[in-house]
Design a protein around this motif. Structure first.
Motif, PDB file in Angstrom:
ATOM      1  N   ILE A   1      19.241   1.648  41.938  1.00  0.00           N
ATOM      2  CA  ILE A   1      19.115   0.389  42.249  1.00  0.00           C
ATOM      3  C   ILE A   1      17.697  -0.409  41.568  1.00  0.00           C
ATOM      4  O   ILE A   1      17.604  -1.093  41.332  1.00  0.00           O
ATOM      5  CB  ILE A   1      18.594   0.397  43.884  1.00  0.00           C
ATOM      6  CG1 ILE A   1      20.275   0.522  44.604  1.00  0.00           C
ATOM      7  CG2 ILE A   1      18.239  -0.915  44.427  1.00  0.00           C
ATOM      8  CD1 ILE A   1      20.325   0.962  45.916  1.00  0.00           C
ATOM      9  N   SER A   2      16.701   0.627  41.929  1.00  0.00           N
ATOM     10  CA  SER A   2      15.337   0.157  41.319  1.00  0.00           C
ATOM     11  C   SER A   2      15.297  -0.020  39.729  1.00  0.00           C
ATOM     12  O   SER A   2      14.939  -0.965  39.193  1.00  0.00           O
ATOM     13  CB  SER A   2      14.232   1.205  41.705  1.00  0.00           C
ATOM     14  OG  SER A   2      13.778   0.898  43.104  1.00  0.00           O
ATOM     15  N   VAL A   3      16.080   1.084  39.058  1.00  0.00           N
ATOM     16  CA  VAL A   3      15.979   1.115  37.582  1.00  0.00           C
ATOM     17  C   VAL A   3      16.832  -0.335  37.251  1.00  0.00           C
ATOM     18  O   VAL A   3      16.468  -0.931  36.247  1.00  0.00           O
ATOM     19  CB  VAL A   3      16.668   2.141  36.836  1.00  0.00           C
ATOM     20  CG1 VAL A   3      17.158   2.070  35.479  1.00  0.00           C
ATOM     21  CG2 VAL A   3      15.794   3.256  37.280  1.00  0.00           C
ATOM     22  N   LEU A   4      17.980  -0.468  37.902  1.00  0.00           N
ATOM     23  CA  LEU A   4      18.920  -1.741  37.580  1.00  0.00           C
ATOM     24  C   LEU A   4      18.081  -3.015  37.818  1.00  0.00           C
ATOM     25  O   LEU A   4      17.825  -3.920  36.940  1.00  0.00           O
ATOM     26  CB  LEU A   4      20.035  -1.567  38.491  1.00  0.00           C
ATOM     27  CG  LEU A   4      21.083  -2.646  37.878  1.00  0.00           C
ATOM     28  CD1 LEU A   4      21.825  -2.075  36.587  1.00  0.00           C
ATOM     29  CD2 LEU A   4      22.082  -2.683  38.955  1.00  0.00           C
ATOM     30  N   LEU A   5      17.389  -3.150  38.959  1.00  0.00           N
ATOM     31  CA  LEU A   5      16.287  -4.303  39.148  1.00  0.00           C
ATOM     32  C   LEU A   5      15.660  -4.535  38.279  1.00  0.00           C
ATOM     33  O   LEU A   5      15.375  -5.426  37.791  1.00  0.00           O
ATOM     34  CB  LEU A   5      16.227  -4.267  40.618  1.00  0.00           C
ATOM     35  CG  LEU A   5      17.194  -4.408  41.498  1.00  0.00           C
ATOM     36  CD1 LEU A   5      16.567  -4.130  43.116  1.00  0.00           C
ATOM     37  CD2 LEU A   5      18.089  -5.719  41.596  1.00  0.00           C
ATOM     38  N   ALA A   6      14.712  -3.296  38.295  1.00  0.00           N
ATOM     39  CA  ALA A   6      13.540  -3.518  37.391  1.00  0.00           C
ATOM     40  C   ALA A   6      14.110  -3.875  35.842  1.00  0.00           C
ATOM     41  O   ALA A   6      13.335  -4.615  35.076  1.00  0.00           O
ATOM     42  CB  ALA A   6      12.605  -2.209  37.323  1.00  0.00           C
TER      43      ALA A   6
ATOM     44  N   MET B   1      17.733   6.585  27.699  1.00  0.00           N
ATOM     45  CA  MET B   1      16.956   7.438  28.370  1.00  0.00           C
ATOM     46  C   MET B   1      17.210   7.558  29.906  1.00  0.00           C
ATOM     47  O   MET B   1      17.768   8.814  30.494  1.00  0.00           O
ATOM     48  CB  MET B   1      15.457   7.534  28.527  1.00  0.00           C
ATOM     49  CG  MET B   1      14.750   7.932  27.307  1.00  0.00           C
ATOM     50  SD  MET B   1      15.200   9.578  26.564  1.00  0.00           S
ATOM     51  CE  MET B   1      13.957  10.653  27.618  1.00  0.00           C
ATOM     52  N   PHE B   2      17.467   6.592  30.810  1.00  0.00           N
ATOM     53  CA  PHE B   2      17.965   6.473  32.017  1.00  0.00           C
ATOM     54  C   PHE B   2      19.359   7.042  31.921  1.00  0.00           C
ATOM     55  O   PHE B   2      19.943   7.775  33.097  1.00  0.00           O
ATOM     56  CB  PHE B   2      17.700   5.235  32.756  1.00  0.00           C
ATOM     57  CG  PHE B   2      16.677   5.002  33.373  1.00  0.00           C
ATOM     58  CD1 PHE B   2      16.134   5.874  34.254  1.00  0.00           C
ATOM     59  CD2 PHE B   2      15.418   4.274  33.049  1.00  0.00           C
ATOM     60  CE1 PHE B   2      14.987   5.935  35.063  1.00  0.00           C
ATOM     61  CE2 PHE B   2      14.088   4.332  33.343  1.00  0.00           C
ATOM     62  CZ  PHE B   2      13.893   5.153  34.562  1.00  0.00           C
TER      63      PHE B   2
ATOM     64  N   ILE C   1       3.840  13.199  37.323  1.00  0.00           N
ATOM     65  CA  ILE C   1       3.525  12.439  36.204  1.00  0.00           C
ATOM     66  C   ILE C   1       4.555  11.291  35.793  1.00  0.00           C
ATOM     67  O   ILE C   1       4.164  10.339  35.324  1.00  0.00           O
ATOM     68  CB  ILE C   1       4.012  13.731  34.916  1.00  0.00           C
ATOM     69  CG1 ILE C   1       2.963  14.931  34.975  1.00  0.00           C
ATOM     70  CG2 ILE C   1       4.006  12.926  33.479  1.00  0.00           C
ATOM     71  CD1 ILE C   1       3.230  15.896  34.084  1.00  0.00           C
ATOM     72  N   ALA C   2       5.798  11.167  36.218  1.00  0.00           N
ATOM     73  CA  ALA C   2       6.477   9.957  36.284  1.00  0.00           C
ATOM     74  C   ALA C   2       5.963   9.111  37.018  1.00  0.00           C
ATOM     75  O   ALA C   2       6.100   7.900  36.637  1.00  0.00           O
ATOM     76  CB  ALA C   2       7.927  10.328  36.818  1.00  0.00           C
ATOM     77  N   LEU C   3       5.330   9.417  38.179  1.00  0.00           N
ATOM     78  CA  LEU C   3       4.600   8.290  39.045  1.00  0.00           C
ATOM     79  C   LEU C   3       3.464   7.769  38.406  1.00  0.00           C
ATOM     80  O   LEU C   3       3.182   6.356  38.495  1.00  0.00           O
ATOM     81  CB  LEU C   3       4.188   8.718  40.393  1.00  0.00           C
ATOM     82  CG  LEU C   3       4.910   8.833  41.567  1.00  0.00           C
ATOM     83  CD1 LEU C   3       4.531   9.322  42.924  1.00  0.00           C
ATOM     84  CD2 LEU C   3       5.790   7.645  41.898  1.00  0.00           C
TER      85      LEU C   3
ATOM     86  N   ILE D   1       8.031   6.033  31.183  1.00  0.00           N
ATOM     87  CA  ILE D   1       8.727   5.977  32.655  1.00  0.00           C
ATOM     88  C   ILE D   1      10.021   6.814  32.197  1.00  0.00           C
ATOM     89  O   ILE D   1      10.215   7.727  33.085  1.00  0.00           O
ATOM     90  CB  ILE D   1       9.089   4.545  33.252  1.00  0.00           C
ATOM     91  CG1 ILE D   1       7.520   4.261  33.556  1.00  0.00           C
ATOM     92  CG2 ILE D   1       9.673   4.427  34.491  1.00  0.00           C
ATOM     93  CD1 ILE D   1       7.492   2.692  34.102  1.00  0.00           C
ATOM     94  N   PRO D   2      10.859   6.266  31.459  1.00  0.00           N
ATOM     95  CA  PRO D   2      12.230   6.829  31.150  1.00  0.00           C
ATOM     96  C   PRO D   2      12.083   8.463  31.064  1.00  0.00           C
ATOM     97  O   PRO D   2      12.938   9.336  31.340  1.00  0.00           O
ATOM     98  CB  PRO D   2      12.997   6.040  30.269  1.00  0.00           C
ATOM     99  CG  PRO D   2      12.187   5.152  29.650  1.00  0.00           C
ATOM    100  CD  PRO D   2      11.087   5.128  30.516  1.00  0.00           C
TER     101      PRO D   2
END
Lengths: 121, 535
Positions: free
Chosen positions: B178-183, B146-147, B37-39, B75-76
């Motif tokens: 890493i991805s959350v930070l960059l995105a 949320m993150f 679901i997240a995907l 997403i979060p």
């Protein structure tokens, strides 16, 4: 069938050495019967009474805990002392659910056995 | 069409494919369901993003952009649900997910429907520029909050977990972070300050590394090989950033350069440069890999994995020692009881002939028992050196079976032999291998003693190895006992020392072979011995 006035004890252990040791320690004061495993003990107790059962935990065919469970269901007031070579917490916890009176650890002192039996009956 | 527009459909296609794949793979697993679901949230976000960028119909721009911001609302939230499922906090039901998501969805739908978040899209120099509303920070706040909750939960789970799970949590956190930070920075923070910041186009690409590698770890869940997953998550996250940045620079610089140099037919030139860039991908990947290993993890990743493995082995060893001690205690204390009591009574009974007779019998046999146990323990701890010779395994099996023929009749056990006649002679110690079969057969006989059954012995030549399978139809081995079958003194029987199977294991390992067991309680057991052919 016991014909004397002495208290009766059923000793249940698969090791001849242990059975003979208990005979030596208790034979003069009590009327003893013997069983080599849990099934034999249960069969004996169906036909006879005993004031006390001394039972090993680890035995073939039917081990002490299984026999104890059945005994407890059949005769809830029967007095039982367990003997064991190695007492684990799990075994103690399991056995205590079936109302055992005491534990004797192998190799035992004759005085300890006599004392435990005296206290029990 | 711009080259970037060819790249944009890749993330939604890949992510939506994986989301479906994970969901179909195991619909019953709450981890798989919550993760798929997240995907899907990420996949649909990437899709709306792609549609927005590809759209040429002016009046649809604002609506599509609103969608491209509305969809990632989930997403979060869905990642948070995945984290709770991963930490086994609560069983995830689809209804629970819908109930949790619905209020947030309604709120953000209304929020995006107004001009508070997205106000307009304007074209400046052919580029679509977003005009944000006054309350767009609300979305950023929600996203990072949320993150923050998700990472807090992962962090607290990390603190109380041990061994492999600890590593799993650590690297899921690391990969996602890493991805959350960059995105987050690329898609939310920077566009706040630079309205014409074009990096937002590549934002969906940044989600790929994390989801690809967490996806891989889900397949393996339990199962995931942390070393690979984690290292690759880190490497590819950095690599994706480097490459995206490099493409970004290349395309814009090259387009400008070639446009001025060769006129408007610049795409083939830009493509050529990108081909060259692609060719240096492998060396670049290796460089990043070395860099990550040396500076980022300082070799700690492998070290930690090995440390966790060592800890596991140590605790297993301690458990084995505990079992060994308990077994020894029981086996030796029994005969000691007889010896102790009879010696205690010797002083007062030495004139009694019947006592002396019993004394000799009991004490003598108890001493022999202790000696046997000690000897078995010595054999177990220091196996005899192998006396290897070319031997016919079938003859060895038959010889061993002949010792036990009485038992087979007595316990109503049927014997079935499926021998592979192509099996060559094996370079083994025949006496020790006989002991292996004797112990295995005795085990099977024990399991079928009360009910009778069939003992099937199968030999097979495969990949230059001899496989001997011994299968019985007896009581079987429970799941708990199965992993301890080869532990010394671990016995479910009420007789025997519990050393037999560990001796079997030792002998097979000495022969550089292998032994495996499979069983289910009540359905018999199957031992498979592998012996190497040749010297």
């Amino acid at each position: 069938m016991n014909t004397d006035d002495r208290k009766s004890i059923l000793i249940c252990d698969d090791e001849e050495g242990v059975r003979e040791s208990l005979r030596l320690i208790l034979g003069a004061d009590y009327s003893l019967s013997f069983a080599a495993n849990g099934s034999e003990a249960l069969n004996y107790l169906k036909k006879h009474n005993a004031d006390l059962v001394i039972m090993d935990i680890k035995m073939p065919l039917k081990n002490g805990l299984e026999a104890l469970k059945e005994l407890h269901n059949q005769k809830p007031n029967l007095k039982v002392i367990m003997i064991t070579g190695y007492q684990s917490v799990e075994t103690a916890r399991e056995a205590s659910r079936y109302g055992i009176l005491d534990y004797i650890t192998k190799p035992f002192e004759s005085a300890v056995v006599k004392e435990a039996v005296k206290k029990a009956i | 069409m711009n080259l970037i527009n060819w790249i944009l459909p890749i993330p939604p296609a890949v992510i939506l494919f994986f989301a479906t794949f994970i969901f179909v793979k195991n619909r019953k697993s709450s981890i798989n369901v919550s993760y798929s679901i997240a995907l899907y949230s990420v996949g649909f976000w990437a899709l709306t993003h792609c549609l927005f960028n590809l759209n040429n119909v002016f009046y649809l721009d604002v609506q599509l952009l609103k969608c491209a911001y509305f969809v990632p609302t989930f997403i979060p939230l869905t990642f948070y649900i995945f984290v709770r499922a991963f930490c086994k906090d609560w069983p995830i039901g689809r209804i629970r997910i819908i109930l949790m998501s619905l209020p947030i969805a309604i709120f953000y739908f209304l929020y995006f429907y107004t001009d508070f978040m997205i106000k307009d899209v304007v074209y400046i120099g052919g580029e679509k520029i977003f005009v944000y509303g006054r309350l767009n920070f609300l979305f950023d706040l929600y996203f990072f909050t949320m993150f923050f909750f998700s990472f807090s939960r992962l962090f607290s789970a990390y603190r109380v977990s041990e061994g492999r799970l600890k590593l799993q949590i650590k690297y899921i956190t690391l990969g996602t972070f890493i991805s959350v930070l960059l995105a987050g920075v690329g898609n939310l923070i920077l566009p706040e300050f630079f309205n014409n910041f074009q990096f937002v186009k590549f934002g969906t690409m940044l989600s790929l590394p994390m989801f690809l590698f967490i996806t891989y770890s889900i397949f393996a869940h339990n199962l995931m090989d942390i070393r690979i997953v984690v290292r690759k998550t880190a490497i590819y996250s950095i690599l994706a950033t480097v490459i995206t940045a490099a493409y970004f620079i290349l395309i814009y610089v090259m387009e400008g350069f070639f446009r001025g140099f060769v006129g408007y037919k610049s795409i083939p030139w830009t493509l050529s440069v990108i081909v060259v860039f692609t060719l240096i991908f492998q060396p670049l990947k290796n460089m990043v890999q070395d860099f990550v290993d040396t500076y980022f993890f300082k070799g700690s990743l492998l070290h930690e994995y090995e440390k966790a493995q060592d800890e596991l082995k140590r605790s297993e060893r301690l458990k084995a020692v505990g079992t060994l001690a308990a077994g020894m205690a029981h086996e030796i204390k029994n005969p000691l009881t007889g010896i102790k009591t009879f010696t205690e009574y010797l002083g007062s009974h030495y004139t009694d002939p019947s006592f002396i007779e019993k004394f000799q019998k009991i004490v003598g046999s108890e001493v022999t028992k202790i000696n046997d146990i000690v000897q078995q323990l010595l054999d177990f701890s220091k196996p005899k050196p192998l006396k290897l010779e070319q031997s016919d395994i079938h003859i060895l099996i038959d010889n061993t079976l002949s010792f036990l023929s009485n038992d087979f009749v007595k316990y109503n056990i049927k014997l079935t032999k499926n021998y592979d006649s192509t099996l060559p002679l094996l370079h083994i110690d025949p006496n020790q291998i006989k002991q292996v079969f004797l112990n295995l057969f005795l085990n099977s006989i024990d399991a079928m003693k009360t009910t009778g059954g069939t003992l099937t012995i199968t030999t097979k030549l495969q990949d230059n190895n001899a496989y001997i399978t011994i299968q019985d139809t007896g009581t079987g081995i429970s799941k708990n006992d199965l992993e301890h079958v080869f532990d010394p003194f671990y016995s479910t029987k009420d007789h025997g020392t519990g050393l037999g199977m560990s001796i079997v294991y030792g002998i097979i390992k000495e022969h550089k072979g292998d032994i495996t067991v499979s069983s289910e309680a009540g359905k018999g057991a199957r031992f498979r011995v592998k012996l190497v052919i040749g010297k």
